[in-house]
Every structure is written in structure tokens, then in C-alpha cells.
Design a protein around this motif. Structure first.
Motif, PDB file in Angstrom:
ATOM      1  N   CYS A  33       6.866   3.532   7.904  1.00  0.00           N
ATOM      2  CA  CYS A  33       5.514   3.906   7.508  1.00  0.00           C
ATOM      3  C   CYS A  33       4.694   2.692   7.106  1.00  0.00           C
ATOM      4  O   CYS A  33       5.223   1.620   6.829  1.00  0.00           O
ATOM      5  CB  CYS A  33       5.549   4.948   6.385  1.00  0.00           C
ATOM      6  SG  CYS A  33       5.752   4.303   4.740  1.00  0.00           S
ATOM      7  N   LEU A  34       3.379   2.923   7.082  1.00  0.00           N
ATOM      8  CA  LEU A  34       2.427   1.933   6.603  1.00  0.00           C
ATOM      9  C   LEU A  34       1.662   2.590   5.477  1.00  0.00           C
ATOM     10  O   LEU A  34       1.070   3.650   5.649  1.00  0.00           O
ATOM     11  CB  LEU A  34       1.463   1.519   7.723  1.00  0.00           C
ATOM     12  CG  LEU A  34       0.303   0.610   7.309  1.00  0.00           C
ATOM     13  CD1 LEU A  34       0.825  -0.752   6.862  1.00  0.00           C
ATOM     14  CD2 LEU A  34      -0.678   0.450   8.465  1.00  0.00           C
ATOM     15  N   LYS A  35       1.701   1.969   4.309  1.00  0.00           N
ATOM     16  CA  LYS A  35       0.979   2.484   3.146  1.00  0.00           C
ATOM     17  C   LYS A  35       0.148   1.339   2.598  1.00  0.00           C
ATOM     18  O   LYS A  35       0.697   0.371   2.073  1.00  0.00           O
ATOM     19  CB  LYS A  35       1.961   3.007   2.103  1.00  0.00           C
ATOM     20  CG  LYS A  35       1.305   3.737   0.967  1.00  0.00           C
ATOM     21  CD  LYS A  35       2.338   4.383   0.072  1.00  0.00           C
ATOM     22  CE  LYS A  35       1.652   5.218  -0.978  1.00  0.00           C
ATOM     23  NZ  LYS A  35       2.629   5.905  -1.823  1.00  0.00           N
ATOM     24  N   GLY A  36      -1.164   1.442   2.786  1.00  0.00           N
ATOM     25  CA  GLY A  36      -2.037   0.333   2.404  1.00  0.00           C
ATOM     26  C   GLY A  36      -1.779  -0.838   3.327  1.00  0.00           C
ATOM     27  O   GLY A  36      -1.954  -0.734   4.530  1.00  0.00           O
ATOM     28  N   ASN A  37      -1.317  -1.940   2.752  1.00  0.00           N
ATOM     29  CA  ASN A  37      -0.960  -3.092   3.587  1.00  0.00           C
ATOM     30  C   ASN A  37       0.535  -3.384   3.516  1.00  0.00           C
ATOM     31  O   ASN A  37       0.971  -4.506   3.746  1.00  0.00           O
ATOM     32  CB  ASN A  37      -1.779  -4.327   3.181  1.00  0.00           C
ATOM     33  CG  ASN A  37      -1.387  -4.866   1.824  1.00  0.00           C
ATOM     34  OD1 ASN A  37      -0.870  -4.135   0.986  1.00  0.00           O
ATOM     35  ND2 ASN A  37      -1.630  -6.147   1.606  1.00  0.00           N
ATOM     36  N   LYS A  38       1.339  -2.373   3.196  1.00  0.00           N
ATOM     37  CA  LYS A  38       2.799  -2.528   3.092  1.00  0.00           C
ATOM     38  C   LYS A  38       3.489  -1.759   4.212  1.00  0.00           C
ATOM     39  O   LYS A  38       3.264  -0.564   4.396  1.00  0.00           O
ATOM     40  CB  LYS A  38       3.317  -2.014   1.738  1.00  0.00           C
ATOM     41  CG  LYS A  38       2.747  -2.752   0.543  1.00  0.00           C
ATOM     42  CD  LYS A  38       3.223  -4.181   0.508  1.00  0.00           C
ATOM     43  CE  LYS A  38       2.703  -4.886  -0.742  1.00  0.00           C
ATOM     44  NZ  LYS A  38       3.101  -6.271  -0.777  1.00  0.00           N
TER      45      LYS A  38
ATOM     46  N   SER B 210       7.009  -0.432   5.921  1.00  0.00           N
ATOM     47  CA  SER B 210       8.411  -0.097   5.652  1.00  0.00           C
ATOM     48  C   SER B 210       9.145   0.044   6.975  1.00  0.00           C
ATOM     49  O   SER B 210       8.623   0.649   7.910  1.00  0.00           O
ATOM     50  CB  SER B 210       8.518   1.234   4.899  1.00  0.00           C
ATOM     51  OG  SER B 210       7.922   1.135   3.638  1.00  0.00           O
TER      52      SER B 210
ATOM     53  N   THR C 186       9.444  -3.744   1.141  1.00  0.00           N
ATOM     54  CA  THR C 186       8.362  -3.584   2.108  1.00  0.00           C
ATOM     55  C   THR C 186       7.872  -4.970   2.534  1.00  0.00           C
ATOM     56  O   THR C 186       8.130  -5.971   1.866  1.00  0.00           O
ATOM     57  CB  THR C 186       7.183  -2.782   1.510  1.00  0.00           C
ATOM     58  OG1 THR C 186       6.708  -3.455   0.344  1.00  0.00           O
ATOM     59  CG2 THR C 186       7.600  -1.359   1.183  1.00  0.00           C
TER      60      THR C 186
END
Length: 161
Positions: free
Chosen positions: A127-132, A134, A141
């Protein structure tokens, strides 16, 4: 007539041999009137390893076994395995970009840069959460930099958008 379906690596998707086989003939498969031999199928489905020099030894690694590739220091590379029970692999490499091109040239076009130090295997993307970012196989991350954000977002564009 039986249909045989097999998945091709991303680098083969633009090749004239595409997506569906129509009949088998011993060790060959006829695909849209182009004969594909067993050795061709092996090359498509099992690309060659990437070779590197470690001191006086020549070693190899199979990119599909790694979640991401990290560069650090002056020309050091660290491969992070998908399987957390396996250790990382480290070696000296002259250029991170050149290594990524070699990997893509061996049929592993799924590694995408996310910042100046990391390239992730998109087959391991979680996944991508904000600019992190996984990825499977890593607990930490990875930061997605503005420089590589556009290319990365094109790779993960949702099908429902």
C-alpha cells in the motif's frame, strides 16, 4: 479444442507472442500461428539471474525473490528478501541505475524507483499511505520522493478510477 492460459512477464507483453495458447504439440505451444518452443517458454517464465562480483567471486541473485533494492554509501547495494527468514544480500555496484537496467533487461521490469536509495518490486507492493510505501517482506515503510512519485503513481493507478 483446449485453451492453455499462461502469464507472461511484463517485459513480454509487447512481444508478438501474447497471452493465450491454442494447442499443444509435444514440447511446443502454437500461439497465433507462431511456434513457441519449450526453451522460449522457459526463458519467458524463468528469466536469467543477475550476476555480480563479490571480491574475487562471481555470484548471482534472482530479482523476483526480493521485495526491494537499496543503495547506500558509495556504490553499495542491499537486496531485501521477500521471505523475512532469509538475510539481506550486500555487494558493491558502480551504479544503481545501471543495476536496475540490468534487472529490467533480464525480464524483471517490475522494480520501480521510489527515492534516490530504493527501488521496490511492484509484485510485493502492499500500500501507499501519504508518501510511505509498504512492501511484503519488510516491516519498515519506504519514503516516496516527489522526484519518483509520478512514475510510481502511474504503476499503481487503481482500476476503478
Amino acid at each position: 479444442m483446449k485453451a492453455i492460459v499462461f502469464y507472461l512477464p511484463e517485459w513480454m507483453m509487447n512481444a508478438p507472442i501474447l497471452k493465450r495458447a491454442s494447442a499443444t504439440n509435444g514440447c511446443s505451444v502454437m500461439v497465433d500461428e507462431i511456434e513457441v518452443t519449450q526453451s522460449m517458454l522457459d526463458a519467458m517464465l524463468n528469466p536469467c539471474p543477475v550476476f555480480y562480483k563479490d571480491g574475487t567471486e562471481v555470484k548471482c541473485f534472482w530479482p523476483h525473490q526480493y521485495a526491494c533494492i537499496e543503495t547506500f554509501g558509495n556504490h553499495y547495494v542491499r537486496l531485501h528478501p521477500i521471505d523475512p527468514h532469509k538475510g539481506t544480500v550486500e555487494f558493491v555496484n558502480k551504479s544503481f541505475d545501471a543495476l536496475l537496467e540490468r534487472i529490467r533487461g533480464q525480464g524483471f521490469g517490475t522494480f520501480v524507483r521510489v527515492n534516490k536509495s530504493f527501488a521496490v518490486n511492484m509484485r510485493c507492493f502492499k500500500c501507499l499511505k501519504g508518501n510511505k510505501v509498504s512492501v511484503w517482506g519488510m516491516t519498515a515503510t519506504i519514503s516516496l520522493s516527489p522526484t519518483y512519485r509520478r512514475e510510481f503513481l502511474q504503476m499503481i493507478r487503481p482500476a476503478n478510477k
